[in-house]
Design a protein around this motif. Structure first.
Motif: not given
Length: 164
Positions: A1-7, A10-18
């Motif tokens: 299903g739907a990605p969890s809030l933590l996921d 984590d995804h937003d944080m990895s995009v910003k770091m990239r």
């Protein structure tokens, strides 16, 4: 299903770091390219100086001309006064008035008719006597009588002049 809030975090944080790593790599490449460049431009600290526009004020030249004429007129007037009043004389002193003795009436008295000179002498002696004490009432009345007598004598003297 739907990605969890933590996921999602984590995804937003990895995009910003990239993105941050990409920007840092881009900056490093630009630095390496420009490191060999020796040109350093001189940057002006402010806007270039603007030339003053020539402002034309109507009537200013006429005003300046009138002021100059007034100044010249005043200087000329002062020069003329100095010349006329001899404040700064030039050359010899022969241009100045030489004082001479006065010629009083004494020369003309001798030429008058005798009746006038006699009447005038009597009036002048009476008048000199009356000037001694004028403060008292009697002396004032005497002075009036003498002045009337003097006027009559002068009238006689004038009639002598007409007869001669």
């Amino acid at each position: 299903g739907a990605p969890s809030l933590l996921d999602r975090l984590d995804h937003d944080m990895s995009v910003k770091m990239r993105n941050a790593r990409l920007q840092e790599a881009q900056a490093q490449r630009e630095y390496e390219e420009l490191k060999e460049c020796t040109f350093t431009p001189e940057v002006n600290k402010g806007p270039p100086p603007m030339p003053e526009p020539s402002v034309t004020i109507p009537g200013l030249s006429r005003y300046a001309e009138l002021q100059e004429l007034a100044k010249r007129k005043k200087e000329e007037q002062q020069r003329r006064q100095d010349e006329v009043w001899r404040k700064h004389p030039k050359g010899s002193t022969q241009l100045f008035t030489v004082p001479k003795p006065f010629h009083l009436e004494t020369d003309q008295r001798e030429q008058r008719p005798t009746c006038y000179s006699a009447a005038n002498q009597e009036a002048s002696s009476a008048s000199s006597q009356s000037h001694s004490k004028v403060n008292s009432r009697k002396n004032q009345e005497a002075l009036k009588a003498l002045s009337i007598q003097r006027i009559l004598q002068q009238n006689e003297a004038l009639s002598c002049d007409y007869e001669n």
